[in-house]
Design an enzyme around this catalytic site. Structure first.
Site, PDB file in Angstrom:
ATOM      1  N   HIS A  46      41.436  39.038  43.518  1.00  0.00           N
ATOM      2  CA  HIS A  46      41.378  37.579  43.503  1.00  0.00           C
ATOM      3  C   HIS A  46      41.853  37.005  42.175  1.00  0.00           C
ATOM      4  CE1 HIS A  46      40.005  33.863  45.372  1.00  0.00           C
ATOM      5  NE2 HIS A  46      39.443  33.511  44.249  1.00  0.00           N
ATOM      6  N   HIS A  92      39.172  29.433  50.283  1.00  0.00           N
ATOM      7  CA  HIS A  92      37.742  29.708  50.156  1.00  0.00           C
ATOM      8  C   HIS A  92      37.272  30.339  51.457  1.00  0.00           C
ATOM      9  CE1 HIS A  92      34.365  28.453  47.257  1.00  0.00           C
ATOM     10  NE2 HIS A  92      35.310  29.046  46.591  1.00  0.00           N
TER      11      HIS A  92
END
Length: 767
Positions: A46, A92
């Site tokens: 990430h 998200h």
């Protein structure tokens, strides 16, 4: 709290064994527990993009309008008159599966901070949402239990987005909502924000100036979100819901205070650099700011405002508590900044300073808890050129696939249906039907800049005190990219550009959110690489550089991954708000024309899925995406733009999902226009079946309408630019009447179609 011993099991919870050996080699020693945590988040997928970085370099990132390319919190482009826009889209996904409301809400909060960290005031938000089907499917994997879970996720996500955006006071002006079995328990929640900033007031996330103080501002730090970045870098299983503590909790009212305080602090001239504490929290913000400036940092965590007792250095560094910023102040002006933030009832504390060298030194209660080289946490993060393997179906010829599709379609009743009923079926399908249930939960008029309401091809917001406006849209097509990621990515970028053109805007730049399953699977990595090449080709054609973005890997649960889903956020510029175009027909008697050409592109389409009942997996195996001619696409878009610029057209609407018949019908709807209008069309088959004429999803097509007296000029412009131009009907009455080769195929009141389109989503949710 006792510091855990570094064991084999503990290492594997943070990094791979190979990466751990590299860490020991870098340090010349074993890392302690806190240092292991820092490496684990900074080297997570990430944060470091270790599987994607080598491919992302192939994207075009420069252009005459680009002020800030990728690498900062958000990209920035020049729109003229000394104004710039900052924008970005981020995922998200993982948090929204675990805790839909807070996962989606904090996704909105994070992307807003990315934008106002650049000095830009957010003026618009959008979102691209993907869920599993809302009703069971006997032929697929959607059981009643899974369908109910999908509904719960959808409702939670929409409520979370509406709550945060509405409370913060930013209009949610557009987006998309798509359903497919590949997103069962794998929702995609991609949040976009755009802000306005003066060219000379852009801020950067750099820890510049030796001796400058480092300030922590905003909300207090808690234990929520610890290892959120790591959680977003792993696939899920049956224990996924136990990861709720890794989901952050947001406070939009506090974020509003943070926005105003940050903008006031920026105007004071006391800020040297500023960074949002997003993924990996205080760790990533401090490391990235130091890395960009080529400096080191010393931080004392004892001074960090905390809302929980007994927090360790590890917890404070890895927490992803929301509404926090890290600021490097100009030396001697820190008190000024503290007073500004205190005035807004926000914590502001000096917790460190910028130092020479490239070391990050972290102290807690007088003890040195971490001493690490900044560049090794960023530039030296692992970069993997992972194996790639093309799936077998990608090697089958279009001709062979078409034969298989035709055989299967014949079994499903292709050509035997009443095309009027087919059109109603398409209009009520989950992907095409009205999403007003979603966007009516969002405040899309706050700040009064919104020029085009949600539901259009692209959203438009005015730039006050100028004649300019900004258009924006989010587009993705996971099915196209699953069938052919190279062509699917081109088609996605082309549609995004076309949607901007349909409102009279020149496409100027792109942000992207690349949602994929595990990169450790060679077929996924192949699809990712192909997607990058497709995006590059299209972005170069439209001269729309990629200025920001996000990669989200490991979107899979129990081994089932999402479709390769690149979400393209395209931004366009309207130089004169008087030239904005909308999609609804306006006047009785207006001419309806088609820019572009219709081909036999029914294979991978809404018609195949919603009418013939093809599953996603079937279409991946035997489907072929439409062939995109980028040169023709550019001619169609240039023609539409010139027609809009000369104020010749009254409406323009992209032909995409559901084809020409859906596009024309949507242009008739009263909810998209001031008055209900019907249309009469006279179409030529040109050797195509009626279904292909009406529902084919050939790209590079725009339905336009204009006053009859503009026909000659419109035709002349199209011919001059080499764009196919065909008059196909006129606006009249209250029915939709369509003839093909002189034979009437459809005649039905537009109101019947609109009712099917408008009420479908609620009926699926209530079922």
């Amino acid at each position: 709290m006792t510091t855990p011993a570094i064991t084999h099991e503990l290492v594997e919870q943070h990094v791979t064994l190979e990466e751990y050996e590299k860490i020991k080699e870098i340090l010349g020693r074993e890392p302690n527990f806190t240092e292991l945590g820092i490496f684990s988040v900074m080297w997570s997928e990430h944060c470091s993009y270790k599987s994607s970085r080598i491919h992302l370099k192939r994207l075009p990132t420069t252009g005459e309008r680009v002020i800030v390319p990728p690498g900062e919190n958000a990209g920035v482009v020049d729109i003229g008159d000394d104004w710039c826009v900052a924008f970005k889209v981020e995922s998200h996904n993982h948090p929204s599966f675990i805790e839909p409301f807070q996962g989606a809400a904090t996704g909105v909060g994070g992307i807003l901070r990315d934008v106002f960290t650049m000095g830009a005031r957010p003026i618009a938000a959008m979102n691209s949402l993907r869920f599993g089907p809302l009703e069971p499917n006997e032929r697929g994997s959607t059981t009643r239990k899974v369908a109910n879970r999908n509904k719960s996720i959808l409702k939670g996500v929409v409520e979370g987005i509406g709550f945060y955006g509405n409370c913060f006071g930013v209009p949610t002006v557009g987006g998309e909502v798509i359903f497919d079995e590949a997103y069962n328990l794998n929702p995609l929640v991609n949040a976009f924000a755009l802000g306005l900033v003066r060219k000379d007031q852009i801020f950067f996330g750099k820890a510049s100036g030796i001796g400058n103080p480092v300030l922590y501002v905003g909300a207090k730090t808690g234990r929520d979100g610890i290892h959120g970045a790591t959680m977003a870098s792993a696939e899920f299983d049956d224990e996924a819901l136990e990861k709720r503590p890794t989901v952050q909790v947001g406070d939009p009212f506090l974020e509003k205070l943070l926005l105003e305080a940050c903008l006031e602090a920026m105007r004071s001239g006391a800020i040297e650099g500023i960074q949002d504490m997003g993924a990996a929290g205080l760790t990533s913000s401090s490391v990235e700011m130091a890395d960009r400036a080529g400096t080191g940092l010393e931080l004392d965590l004892t001074l960090v405002p905390q809302r929980e007792t007994g927090m360790t250095a590890y917890e404070m560094l890895l927490s992803e508590s929301q509404e926090r910023m890290l600021i490097v102040a100009k030396s001697g002006r820190e008190r000024e900044l503290v007073e500004i933030f205190n005035k807004w009832d926000l914590d502001a504390v000096v917790i460190g300073k910028v130092v020479e060298g490239n070391r990050l030194k972290v102290f807690h209660n007088g003890d040195l808890m971490a001493d690490l080289p900044v560049d090794k946490l960023t530039d030296e993060a692992p970069r993997y050129d992972r194996p790639q393997e093309a799936p077998q179906y990608s090697k089958v010829s279009r001709e062979d696939k078409k034969e298989k599709w035709l055989a299967r379609a014949a079994e499903a009743g292709h050509g035997s249906n009443d095309v009027a009923e087919v059109l109603k079926t398409l209009l009520s399908s989950p992907d095409i039907c009205s999403k007003h249930w979603v966007y009516e939960q969002y405040d899309h008029m706050v700040r009064t800049n919104t020029a085009i309401l949600p539901g259009a091809d692209a959203a438009v917001v005015r730039v006050k005190e100028t004649r300019r406006a900004i258009s924006m849209c989010l587009d993705g097509n996971g099915l196209y990219c699953a069938v052919n990621p190279l062509e699917g990515a081109k088609l996605t970028v082309a549609e995004a550009a076309r949607n901007n053109v349909c409102v009279g805007a020149e496409p100027i730049a792109v942000t992207n959110c690349l949602n994929f399953a595990s990169p450790e699977r060679p077929k996924i990595m192949w699809a990712f690489s192909q997607t990058i090449d497709g995006m590059r080709a299209a972005c170069e054609t439209f001269e729309t550089p990629v200025i920001s973005g996000n990669v989200s890997f490991y979107n899979e649960t129990d081994g089932d991954g999402v479709l390769p889903t690149p979400t393209i956020g395209m931004v366009g510029l309207v130089k004169d708000v008087r030239k904005i175009v909308t999609q609804g027909f306006k006047n009785e008697g207006d001419v309806i024309a088609l820019l572009g050409t219709t081909n036999d592109d029914l294979s991978v389409s809404e018609y195949s899925q919603a009418v013939l009942g093809f599953s996603t997996n079937e279409l991946i195996e035997i489907g072929s995406v439409p062939l995109l001619d980028l040169s023709l696409e550019k001619k169609v878009q240039d023609t539409c733009l010139k027609l809009a610029d000369e104020l010749l057209i009254n409406s323009a609407h992209d032909c995409s999902e559901g084809g020409l018949a859906v596009a024309v019908t949507e242009s008739c709807f009263s909810s998209l226009n001031n008055a209900p209008d019907g249309a009469s069309l006279e179409l030529s088959s040109n050797g195509l079946s009626p279904e292909a004429v009406l529902f084919s999803e050939s790209p590079s097509r725009i339905v336009i309408s204009f006053a009859p007296e503009h026909l000659d000029r419109a035709r002349s412009i199209a011919e001059g630019l080499g764009c196919p131009f065909e008059v196909i009907g006129k606006v009249e009455g209250s029915d939709l009447a369509i003839k093909i080769d002189g034979t009437e195929s459809i005649r039905m009141p537009v109101s019947e179609f609109e009712s099917a389109w408008k009420n479908s989503l609620e009926s699926h949710l209530d079922a």
